[in-house]
Scaffold this active site. Sequence first.
Site, PDB file in Angstrom:
ATOM      1  N   HIS A  54      49.382  61.104  35.257  1.00  0.00           N
ATOM      2  CA  HIS A  54      48.328  62.034  35.686  1.00  0.00           C
ATOM      3  C   HIS A  54      47.357  61.319  36.595  1.00  0.00           C
ATOM      4  O   HIS A  54      47.057  60.142  36.373  1.00  0.00           O
ATOM      5  CB  HIS A  54      47.585  62.623  34.475  1.00  0.00           C
ATOM      6  CG  HIS A  54      46.846  63.876  34.811  1.00  0.00           C
ATOM      7  ND1 HIS A  54      45.579  63.864  35.338  1.00  0.00           N
ATOM      8  CD2 HIS A  54      47.230  65.168  34.745  1.00  0.00           C
ATOM      9  CE1 HIS A  54      45.205  65.110  35.565  1.00  0.00           C
ATOM     10  NE2 HIS A  54      46.176  65.927  35.224  1.00  0.00           N
ATOM     11  N   ASP A  88      52.347  69.367  31.153  1.00  0.00           N
ATOM     12  CA  ASP A  88      53.622  70.060  31.378  1.00  0.00           C
ATOM     13  C   ASP A  88      54.760  69.521  30.528  1.00  0.00           C
ATOM     14  O   ASP A  88      55.847  70.095  30.519  1.00  0.00           O
ATOM     15  CB  ASP A  88      54.015  69.966  32.859  1.00  0.00           C
ATOM     16  CG  ASP A  88      53.082  70.782  33.728  1.00  0.00           C
ATOM     17  OD1 ASP A  88      52.541  71.776  33.213  1.00  0.00           O
ATOM     18  OD2 ASP A  88      52.874  70.418  34.889  1.00  0.00           O
TER      19      ASP A  88
HETATM   20  N1  ACO Z   1      57.456  58.712  36.684  1.00  0.00           N
HETATM   21  C1  ACO Z   1      57.654  57.431  37.071  1.00  0.00           C
HETATM   22  N2  ACO Z   1      56.654  56.661  37.548  1.00  0.00           N
HETATM   23  C2  ACO Z   1      55.432  57.208  37.626  1.00  0.00           C
HETATM   24  C3  ACO Z   1      55.181  58.526  37.228  1.00  0.00           C
HETATM   25  C4  ACO Z   1      56.251  59.288  36.751  1.00  0.00           C
HETATM   26  N3  ACO Z   1      56.075  60.563  36.362  1.00  0.00           N
HETATM   27  N4  ACO Z   1      53.878  58.816  37.425  1.00  0.00           N
HETATM   28  C5  ACO Z   1      53.328  57.692  37.925  1.00  0.00           C
HETATM   29  N5  ACO Z   1      54.272  56.746  38.048  1.00  0.00           N
HETATM   30  C6  ACO Z   1      54.088  55.388  38.525  1.00  0.00           C
HETATM   31  C7  ACO Z   1      54.280  55.350  40.036  1.00  0.00           C
HETATM   32  O1  ACO Z   1      55.599  55.044  40.377  1.00  0.00           O
HETATM   33  C8  ACO Z   1      53.312  54.266  40.431  1.00  0.00           C
HETATM   34  O2  ACO Z   1      53.898  53.027  40.141  1.00  0.00           O
HETATM   35  P1  ACO Z   1      53.712  51.796  41.129  1.00  0.00           P
HETATM   36  O3  ACO Z   1      52.248  51.537  41.148  1.00  0.00           O
HETATM   37  O4  ACO Z   1      54.536  50.725  40.500  1.00  0.00           O
HETATM   38  O5  ACO Z   1      54.249  52.268  42.437  1.00  0.00           O
HETATM   39  C9  ACO Z   1      52.152  54.437  39.462  1.00  0.00           C
HETATM   40  O6  ACO Z   1      52.716  55.042  38.299  1.00  0.00           O
HETATM   41  C10 ACO Z   1      51.044  55.300  40.026  1.00  0.00           C
HETATM   42  O7  ACO Z   1      51.629  56.528  40.424  1.00  0.00           O
HETATM   43  P2  ACO Z   1      51.017  57.481  41.523  1.00  0.00           P
HETATM   44  O8  ACO Z   1      52.086  58.438  41.969  1.00  0.00           O
HETATM   45  O9  ACO Z   1      50.309  56.697  42.573  1.00  0.00           O
HETATM   46  O10 ACO Z   1      49.915  58.187  40.706  1.00  0.00           O
HETATM   47  P3  ACO Z   1      49.241  59.533  41.118  1.00  0.00           P
HETATM   48  O11 ACO Z   1      47.918  59.528  40.549  1.00  0.00           O
HETATM   49  O12 ACO Z   1      49.332  59.820  42.560  1.00  0.00           O
HETATM   50  O13 ACO Z   1      50.260  60.532  40.402  1.00  0.00           O
HETATM   51  C11 ACO Z   1      51.238  62.356  39.494  1.00  0.00           C
HETATM   52  C12 ACO Z   1      49.968  61.542  39.582  1.00  0.00           C
HETATM   53  C13 ACO Z   1      51.569  62.962  40.864  1.00  0.00           C
HETATM   54  C14 ACO Z   1      51.007  63.509  38.512  1.00  0.00           C
HETATM   55  C15 ACO Z   1      52.416  61.471  39.016  1.00  0.00           C
HETATM   56  O14 ACO Z   1      52.110  60.900  37.782  1.00  0.00           O
HETATM   57  C16 ACO Z   1      53.731  62.224  38.961  1.00  0.00           C
HETATM   58  O15 ACO Z   1      54.416  62.351  39.983  1.00  0.00           O
HETATM   59  N6  ACO Z   1      54.104  62.764  37.766  1.00  0.00           N
HETATM   60  C17 ACO Z   1      55.314  63.541  37.666  1.00  0.00           C
HETATM   61  C18 ACO Z   1      55.030  64.972  38.076  1.00  0.00           C
HETATM   62  C19 ACO Z   1      54.220  65.704  37.057  1.00  0.00           C
HETATM   63  O16 ACO Z   1      54.455  65.621  35.868  1.00  0.00           O
HETATM   64  N7  ACO Z   1      53.255  66.495  37.549  1.00  0.00           N
HETATM   65  C20 ACO Z   1      52.397  67.316  36.713  1.00  0.00           C
HETATM   66  C21 ACO Z   1      50.984  66.796  36.741  1.00  0.00           C
HETATM   67  S1  ACO Z   1      49.960  67.760  35.700  1.00  0.00           S
HETATM   68  C22 ACO Z   1      49.754  69.206  36.518  1.00  0.00           C
HETATM   69  O17 ACO Z   1      49.631  69.250  37.679  1.00  0.00           O
HETATM   70  C23 ACO Z   1      49.747  70.487  35.788  1.00  0.00           C
END
Ligand code: ACO
Length: 377
Positions: free
Chosen positions: A263, A314
Amino acid sequence: MDKEGSQLIRGLEGVVAAETRLCDLDGANGRLAYCGYDIADLARQATFEEVCHLLWHGELPAAAQLDRTTLALIAAREIPRELVQAFRLMPPGTDPMRALQAAVAMLGMHDPDATDNAHDANLKKALRLTSQLATAICAHHRIRSGQEPVAPAADLGHAANFLYMLTGKRPSGVVGKAFDASLTLYAEHELNASTFTTRTITSTQSDLHSAVAGGVGALKGPLHGGAGEAVMRTLLEIGEVANVDAFSDRALAEKRRLMGFGHRVYKAGDPRAAILRGMAEDACRQSGQFKWYEMAVALHARINKAKGLIPNVDFYSAPLFYSLGVPVDLFTPVIAAGRIAGWTANILEQHDDNRLIRPRADYVGAGRRAFVPVARR
Ligand code: ACO
């Protein structure tokens, strides 16, 4: 810093872009409240109708006020027959979120206050659209499944009526309450991508239906509301609890983005996920589909141990919705049916104290160059 002294912040991470009285999101401590009321108390004790009233008016309704809001929501359930006809004309296989976005635009064409941005008109539209959105989702689903839409039941509350219009069957009290609480948990969440979209559209002095149609488009993406559907597809792909470890090893080795984990704001835990976990456990057990809950718990533990990622809202809503009988590709429309309360409350707030939302971009393209006519390129 760019040349005009502004700082580039990718994804606007950590940027505070509005004041709000609606949602108090404490990401560091994993706490969430609407207008001062903790989300756990609201999910357990309030109905979705009460939460709508709270978000639109800033206070929980007294009994007579709640009666008025409830009756007004019931009275607004019908959708124009032209919209039902439009659903019949949509290409087979139309994505329910695409249909919903078109439906919101069409409901704007039929709304008597469509272009009136005054506070009272927006309140009326917020209530009407919240009610009609539920009917539209269910009518489109019935038509695409070769069934006739089910007329709303005036003696059922908003959540139970949704399930009735979807399936043609009256849900049990337990199922109706679980669905009602999920709508509450999804109702509002500060400046998430879809709500920010509705505020940005509103900030141009556009109207409520246009803003909500934009919000539906933003919610659709798998990094936002579309994640729940993707979680369920993952669980279906895994198939059995015994397959969780092998699946996780593969997914981690392939560096797959795991839907329902992570998140932008919550780093210690999403309080909605904790509540939904308990609800999913009960619902999966009662529906005889406990394996989806067990699988989700095993996946959660495995991924958390390997990568420290936390489940978001979710994650556990996926087995919950599945066990309540919601078709997988309707998970995101169901989230919209909850989030409409927050979208419209944010639209009201933005209109009432508006400033055009217009950030800058840092130009990184080619430097100034001489124009070359097409014949000489
Ligand atoms: N799976 C694998 N790795 C992840 C995930 C994930 N779901 N989420 C974060 N990471 C990792 C990234 O790879 C990154 O690693 P790194 O630093 O080694 O490259 C680190 O954690 C930071 O991730 P970001 O994508 O920069 O974090 P951000 O704050 O942009 O992401 C997000 C938030 C988009 C929700 C992300 O966690 C994600 O894509 N989750 C999966 C999709 C999801 O579940 N969305 C629903 C969100 S809640 C809602 O909107 C209702």
